[in-house]
Design a protein around this motif. Structure first.
Motif, PDB file in Angstrom:
ATOM      1  N   LEU A 113       0.853  -1.185   0.000  1.00  0.00           N
ATOM      2  CA  LEU A 113       0.000   0.000   0.000  1.00  0.00           C
ATOM      3  C   LEU A 113       0.889   1.235   0.000  1.00  0.00           C
ATOM      4  O   LEU A 113       1.783   1.362   0.842  1.00  0.00           O
ATOM      5  CB  LEU A 113      -0.907   0.011   1.228  1.00  0.00           C
ATOM      6  N   ALA A 114       0.654   2.133  -0.950  1.00  0.00           N
ATOM      7  CA  ALA A 114       1.485   3.332  -1.085  1.00  0.00           C
ATOM      8  C   ALA A 114       0.618   4.578  -1.055  1.00  0.00           C
ATOM      9  O   ALA A 114      -0.517   4.590  -1.556  1.00  0.00           O
ATOM     10  CB  ALA A 114       2.287   3.285  -2.378  1.00  0.00           C
ATOM     11  N   GLN A 115       1.172   5.639  -0.478  1.00  0.00           N
ATOM     12  CA  GLN A 115       0.506   6.935  -0.468  1.00  0.00           C
ATOM     13  C   GLN A 115       1.095   7.812  -1.557  1.00  0.00           C
ATOM     14  O   GLN A 115       2.315   7.838  -1.745  1.00  0.00           O
ATOM     15  CB  GLN A 115       0.688   7.618   0.889  1.00  0.00           C
ATOM     16  N   VAL A 116       0.230   8.507  -2.296  1.00  0.00           N
ATOM     17  CA  VAL A 116       0.687   9.451  -3.313  1.00  0.00           C
ATOM     18  C   VAL A 116       0.915  10.796  -2.623  1.00  0.00           C
ATOM     19  O   VAL A 116      -0.020  11.400  -2.108  1.00  0.00           O
ATOM     20  CB  VAL A 116      -0.338   9.598  -4.450  1.00  0.00           C
ATOM     21  N   LEU A 117       2.154  11.254  -2.595  1.00  0.00           N
ATOM     22  CA  LEU A 117       2.510  12.479  -1.891  1.00  0.00           C
ATOM     23  C   LEU A 117       2.150  13.714  -2.730  1.00  0.00           C
ATOM     24  O   LEU A 117       1.938  13.608  -3.948  1.00  0.00           O
ATOM     25  CB  LEU A 117       3.995  12.459  -1.561  1.00  0.00           C
ATOM     26  N   PRO A 118       2.080  14.897  -2.100  1.00  0.00           N
ATOM     27  CA  PRO A 118       1.700  16.118  -2.831  1.00  0.00           C
ATOM     28  C   PRO A 118       2.577  16.425  -4.037  1.00  0.00           C
ATOM     29  O   PRO A 118       2.113  17.017  -5.019  1.00  0.00           O
ATOM     30  CB  PRO A 118       1.834  17.208  -1.758  1.00  0.00           C
ATOM     31  N   ASN A 119       3.866  16.009  -4.001  1.00  0.00           N
ATOM     32  CA  ASN A 119       4.756  16.289  -5.128  1.00  0.00           C
ATOM     33  C   ASN A 119       4.636  15.255  -6.246  1.00  0.00           C
ATOM     34  O   ASN A 119       5.377  15.293  -7.226  1.00  0.00           O
ATOM     35  CB  ASN A 119       6.202  16.375  -4.653  1.00  0.00           C
ATOM     36  N   GLY A 120       3.710  14.290  -6.088  1.00  0.00           N
ATOM     37  CA  GLY A 120       3.487  13.283  -7.122  1.00  0.00           C
ATOM     38  C   GLY A 120       4.246  11.993  -6.916  1.00  0.00           C
ATOM     39  O   GLY A 120       3.971  11.001  -7.597  1.00  0.00           O
ATOM     40  N   SER A 121       5.212  11.960  -5.989  1.00  0.00           N
ATOM     41  CA  SER A 121       5.946  10.734  -5.695  1.00  0.00           C
ATOM     42  C   SER A 121       5.092   9.817  -4.819  1.00  0.00           C
ATOM     43  O   SER A 121       4.046  10.224  -4.305  1.00  0.00           O
ATOM     44  CB  SER A 121       7.262  11.052  -4.989  1.00  0.00           C
ATOM     45  N   VAL A 122       5.514   8.578  -4.669  1.00  0.00           N
ATOM     46  CA  VAL A 122       4.761   7.627  -3.855  1.00  0.00           C
ATOM     47  C   VAL A 122       5.637   7.096  -2.729  1.00  0.00           C
ATOM     48  O   VAL A 122       6.852   6.973  -2.876  1.00  0.00           O
ATOM     49  CB  VAL A 122       4.229   6.445  -4.700  1.00  0.00           C
ATOM     50  N   LYS A 123       5.009   6.776  -1.612  1.00  0.00           N
ATOM     51  CA  LYS A 123       5.710   6.235  -0.452  1.00  0.00           C
ATOM     52  C   LYS A 123       4.989   4.988   0.029  1.00  0.00           C
ATOM     53  O   LYS A 123       3.791   5.011   0.306  1.00  0.00           O
ATOM     54  CB  LYS A 123       5.766   7.264   0.673  1.00  0.00           C
ATOM     55  N   CYS A 124       5.719   3.868   0.121  1.00  0.00           N
ATOM     56  CA  CYS A 124       5.135   2.616   0.588  1.00  0.00           C
ATOM     57  C   CYS A 124       4.889   2.709   2.095  1.00  0.00           C
ATOM     58  O   CYS A 124       5.804   2.978   2.871  1.00  0.00           O
ATOM     59  CB  CYS A 124       6.075   1.453   0.270  1.00  0.00           C
ATOM     60  N   ILE A 125       3.644   2.494   2.519  1.00  0.00           N
ATOM     61  CA  ILE A 125       3.301   2.650   3.932  1.00  0.00           C
ATOM     62  C   ILE A 125       2.720   1.387   4.558  1.00  0.00           C
ATOM     63  O   ILE A 125       2.425   1.354   5.750  1.00  0.00           O
ATOM     64  CB  ILE A 125       2.292   3.797   4.122  1.00  0.00           C
ATOM     65  N   GLY A 126       2.552   0.325   3.752  1.00  0.00           N
ATOM     66  CA  GLY A 126       1.993  -0.901   4.306  1.00  0.00           C
ATOM     67  C   GLY A 126       2.346  -2.105   3.473  1.00  0.00           C
ATOM     68  O   GLY A 126       2.456  -2.019   2.249  1.00  0.00           O
ATOM     69  N   GLU A 127       2.539  -3.252   4.142  1.00  0.00           N
ATOM     70  CA  GLU A 127       2.896  -4.482   3.447  1.00  0.00           C
ATOM     71  C   GLU A 127       2.075  -5.625   4.010  1.00  0.00           C
ATOM     72  O   GLU A 127       1.815  -5.682   5.216  1.00  0.00           O
ATOM     73  CB  GLU A 127       4.379  -4.797   3.629  1.00  0.00           C
ATOM     74  N   GLY A 128       1.677  -6.544   3.139  1.00  0.00           N
ATOM     75  CA  GLY A 128       0.918  -7.705   3.595  1.00  0.00           C
ATOM     76  C   GLY A 128       1.282  -8.950   2.834  1.00  0.00           C
ATOM     77  O   GLY A 128       0.405  -9.578   2.243  1.00  0.00           O
ATOM     78  N   SER A 129       2.568  -9.304   2.813  1.00  0.00           N
ATOM     79  CA  SER A 129       3.015 -10.463   2.049  1.00  0.00           C
ATOM     80  C   SER A 129       2.850 -11.737   2.869  1.00  0.00           C
ATOM     81  O   SER A 129       3.169 -11.770   4.046  1.00  0.00           O
ATOM     82  CB  SER A 129       4.477 -10.301   1.636  1.00  0.00           C
ATOM     83  N   LYS A 130       2.343 -12.790   2.232  1.00  0.00           N
ATOM     84  CA  LYS A 130       2.137 -14.066   2.899  1.00  0.00           C
ATOM     85  C   LYS A 130       2.559 -15.202   1.980  1.00  0.00           C
ATOM     86  O   LYS A 130       2.484 -15.111   0.770  1.00  0.00           O
ATOM     87  CB  LYS A 130       0.666 -14.252   3.273  1.00  0.00           C
ATOM     88  N   ARG A 131       2.972 -16.302   2.613  1.00  0.00           N
ATOM     89  CA  ARG A 131       3.337 -17.490   1.866  1.00  0.00           C
ATOM     90  C   ARG A 131       2.217 -18.513   1.977  1.00  0.00           C
ATOM     91  O   ARG A 131       1.916 -19.024   3.057  1.00  0.00           O
ATOM     92  CB  ARG A 131       4.636 -18.093   2.405  1.00  0.00           C
ATOM     93  N   GLU A 132       1.536 -18.780   0.871  1.00  0.00           N
ATOM     94  CA  GLU A 132       0.541 -19.844   0.773  1.00  0.00           C
ATOM     95  C   GLU A 132      -0.494 -19.771   1.891  1.00  0.00           C
ATOM     96  O   GLU A 132      -0.764 -20.738   2.589  1.00  0.00           O
ATOM     97  CB  GLU A 132       1.242 -21.209   0.767  1.00  0.00           C
TER      98      GLU A 132
END
Length: 260
Positions: A117-136
């Motif tokens: 999950l990434a947030q789009v910052l005011p300058n147009g760049s993106v910052k990853c703010i959440g992860e939910g990776s799982k194995r099987e």
């Protein structure tokens, strides 16, 4: 415990016919076999026979939504959404359970999943703010507390079979979320920026290089499904101290073009 499928009956310790019960205890816990599917068992047996536990967090004022998403093998999906107030809750990806596909896929197992999950910052760049990776795992979830703004959700399932290529995207949030699919021509640069941001934030995944340079750590993803591979290097020396880093050409990158 309650078994909603009701196909088998627990006959071990604290089952309804177990000699461990007393009349007083049965009366106190309202334990009788008239409640089909409900049963008792020792905690030690629970740990032995159940491999995982899921806790359902219920909020009477939350909104829920669910829709099916198709994803071809080797591809991914990007969704955008905008909120104008504080949002708390959960975004989850659900794969089909084995019990629903036994006849379609032999030896079916859920596939590995990556959610970012990434947030789009005011300058147009993106910052990853959440992860939910799982194995099987059937369910992959990101718990969210989001301020007003624009967000991008990345989901990729590494399908390990050739039949089932869809999943459900569920939300359970304090404010309803409305997703829109990101157009194909926008996908590559967005994913590239999200992955770079994720690499910068994922210091816990960095591993030392096998080259004797203990101060240089690396995060590698080759079969990423993004349409490209990446390696992220981090020099742990204090600022002002420089060390040259020499990388030999690797066969796994043959046929690829360097873009970043």
């Amino acid at each position: 415990l309650r078994n909603p499928w009701g196909e088998q009956v627990w006959l071990g310790r604290w089952s309804y016919k177990s000699p461990l019960w007393t009349h007083e205890l049965k009366s106190k816990l309202k334990a009788d076999d008239n409640h089909e599917g409900i049963f008792f068992m020792a905690f030690e047996d629970y740990l032995k026979f159940f491999s995982s536990t899921t806790i359902c967090k219920i909020h009477d004022d939350y909104f829920s939504s669910s829709f099916e998403v198709k994803q071809k093998k080797g591809e991914f999906n990007l969704f955008a959404f905008t909120i104008d107030s504080l949002v708390m809750g959960y975004i989850s990806m659900y794969q089909l359970s084995k019990r629903f596909v036994r006849e379609q896929v032999k030896d079916y197992k859920c596939s590995a999943v990556s959610m970012l999950l990434a947030q789009v910052l005011p300058n147009g760049s993106v910052k990853c703010i959440g992860e939910g990776s799982k194995r099987e795992n059937e369910t992959t979830t990101i718990e969210i507390t989001l301020q007003p703004g624009n967000y991008i959700l990345y989901i990729r399932a590494e399908w390990n079979q050739s039949v089932i290529h869809h999943y459900n995207l569920n939300t359970y949030t304090s404010v309803p979320l409305v997703f829109s699919k990101v157009e194909k021509f926008e996908e590559f640069p967005l994913v590239a920026e999200i992955i770079k941001s994720f690499c910068r934030e994922a210091s816990y995944k960095l591993k030392p290089l096998n080259s004797g340079m203990s101060n240089v750590k690396c995060l590698t993803e080759i079969n990423s499904g993004f349409g490209f591979a990446y390696e992220y290097f981090y020099n742990t020396l204090e600022r002002g101290n420089e060390m040259p880093l020499y990388l030999k050409s690797k066969p796994k990158y043959e046929g690829m073009e360097l873009v970043y």
